[in-house]
Design an enzyme around this catalytic site. Structure first.
Site, PDB file in Angstrom:
ATOM      1  N   ASP A 283       0.792  -1.238   0.000  1.00 48.09           N
ATOM      2  CA  ASP A 283       0.000   0.000   0.000  1.00 48.09           C
ATOM      3  C   ASP A 283       0.821   1.283   0.000  1.00 48.09           C
ATOM      4  O   ASP A 283       0.297   2.369  -0.205  1.00 48.09           O
ATOM      5  CB  ASP A 283      -0.968   0.024   1.184  1.00 48.09           C
ATOM      6  CG  ASP A 283      -0.287  -0.328   2.493  1.00 48.09           C
ATOM      7  OD1 ASP A 283       0.732   0.323   2.832  1.00 48.09           O
ATOM      8  OD2 ASP A 283      -0.763  -1.248   3.183  1.00 48.09           O
TER       9      ASP A 283
ATOM     10  N   HIS B 256       7.006  -7.085  -1.553  1.00 42.16           N
ATOM     11  CA  HIS B 256       6.053  -7.440  -2.604  1.00 42.16           C
ATOM     12  C   HIS B 256       5.739  -6.264  -3.525  1.00 42.16           C
ATOM     13  O   HIS B 256       4.751  -6.292  -4.261  1.00 42.16           O
ATOM     14  CB  HIS B 256       4.769  -7.988  -1.974  1.00 42.16           C
ATOM     15  CG  HIS B 256       5.000  -9.207  -1.141  1.00 42.16           C
ATOM     16  ND1 HIS B 256       4.316  -9.470   0.026  1.00 42.16           N
ATOM     17  CD2 HIS B 256       5.878 -10.232  -1.287  1.00 42.16           C
ATOM     18  CE1 HIS B 256       4.746 -10.605   0.550  1.00 42.16           C
ATOM     19  NE2 HIS B 256       5.690 -11.079  -0.225  1.00 42.16           N
TER      20      HIS B 256
ATOM     21  N   CYS C 121       4.547   0.578 -17.595  1.00 40.82           N
ATOM     22  CA  CYS C 121       3.985  -0.081 -18.765  1.00 40.82           C
ATOM     23  C   CYS C 121       4.551  -1.493 -18.878  1.00 40.82           C
ATOM     24  O   CYS C 121       5.773  -1.683 -18.830  1.00 40.82           O
ATOM     25  CB  CYS C 121       4.302   0.717 -20.028  1.00 40.82           C
ATOM     26  SG  CYS C 121       3.820  -0.127 -21.553  1.00 40.82           S
TER      27      CYS C 121
ATOM     28  N   CYS D 218       3.195   3.720 -25.772  1.00 46.80           N
ATOM     29  CA  CYS D 218       3.074   2.591 -26.697  1.00 46.80           C
ATOM     30  C   CYS D 218       1.711   1.906 -26.666  1.00 46.80           C
ATOM     31  O   CYS D 218       1.456   1.006 -27.476  1.00 46.80           O
ATOM     32  CB  CYS D 218       4.171   1.567 -26.415  1.00 46.80           C
ATOM     33  SG  CYS D 218       3.885   0.595 -24.916  1.00 46.80           S
TER      34      CYS D 218
ATOM     35  N   SER E 125       2.093  -9.385  11.319  1.00 47.12           N
ATOM     36  CA  SER E 125       2.405 -10.429  10.345  1.00 47.12           C
ATOM     37  C   SER E 125       2.268 -11.801  10.992  1.00 47.12           C
ATOM     38  O   SER E 125       2.736 -12.013  12.113  1.00 47.12           O
ATOM     39  CB  SER E 125       3.825 -10.265   9.792  1.00 47.12           C
ATOM     40  OG  SER E 125       4.153 -11.341   8.927  1.00 47.12           O
TER      41      SER E 125
END
Length: 243
Positions: free
Chosen positions: A108, A123, A131, A154, A192
């Site tokens: 986050d 992570h 892109c 692109c 955690s």
């Protein structure tokens, strides 16, 4: 509980190389859903017919770029979330030069938003996008403000800079995280479960003086810890700051 708070305060006050390791529990108080717990994001999106693991995978990005982009915009862009007292406390200890920084399993970006400078995001982070074709970089505000889904260079799919299922963790981030843990005199684990590998396995490299675990539920490392507090960490930090 009061004795635990006094012990925690003493350890924090007497440490000058603290490393923090944070999981989903830290961000729940900011309105970010816990991805794995009951009632969390995984439970919610599994109702849509596709598994959460697939929706957050490299395979889904390649099989259905449009579907992947739409999923990210619908489920992952936590627009109104702000750091809570735990993020602020961690950033304050870094500013006070008591902390080596924070290692987080969260995507986050709230540790950086709170002012932490030395953040290793195992992570990845939703604060950065790029892109998938040409790798042009975009900020979260670019994507949100312009509802940007395709690269203006692109036309490729713009994806968040997070580690998807089927992708490897970033090795420089792992190396920096190991360095933080190995040089810490105190390691504080917050929110955690310490079961998601390989990230949670980093904890076994800690050789310092004090392992502190603050989590609502038990973890595999509780028996090795100097201090374990099974409580809501927002309440713990609020109490600690008024001691």
């Amino acid at each position: 509980m009061r004795n635990d708070l006094e012990t925690l305060k003493h350890i924090i006050d007497s440490s000058n190389r603290i490393t923090f390791f944070t999981g989903a529990g830290v961000s729940v108080a900011s309105g970010v859903p816990d991805f794995r717990s009951m009632g969390g994001l995984f439970d919610e999106i599994s109702k849509d017919g596709l598994s959460p693991e697939y929706l957050l995978s490299r395979d889904y990005l390649e099989d259905d770029p449009e579907g992947f982009i739409n999923f990210c915009h619908k489920r992952l862009l936590f627009v109104d979330t702000k750091p809570n007292i735990v993020h602020d406390w961690i950033a304050k200890l870094e500013r006070n030069q008591q902390s080596l920084g924070v290692i987080t399993q969260n995507i986050d970006g709230l540790h950086s938003d709170a002012g932490s400078q030395h953040v290793d995001e195992l992570h990845g982070t939703l604060n950065r996008f790029y892109c998938n074709a040409c790798h042009k970089s975009y900020t979260k505000s670019d994507v949100i403000d312009r509802t940007l889904k395709h690269c203006d260079n692109c036309g490729g799919a713009i994806r968040p800079d997070i580690v998807l299922y089927g992708e490897m963790l970033d090795q420089p981030t792992i190396i920096r995280s190991l360095n933080k843990i190995e040089h810490a005199d105190t390691l504080v684990v917050l929110g955690s479960s310490l079961v998601v590998q390989p990230a949670a396995g980093l904890i076994s490299n800690f050789k310092g003086d004090n392992l502190i675990i603050i989590n609502k539920d038990r973890t595999p490392y509780d028996r090795d810890a100097t201090l374990v507090i099974h409580d809501d960490m927002v309440s713990v930090v609020k109490s600690l700051m008024t001691e």
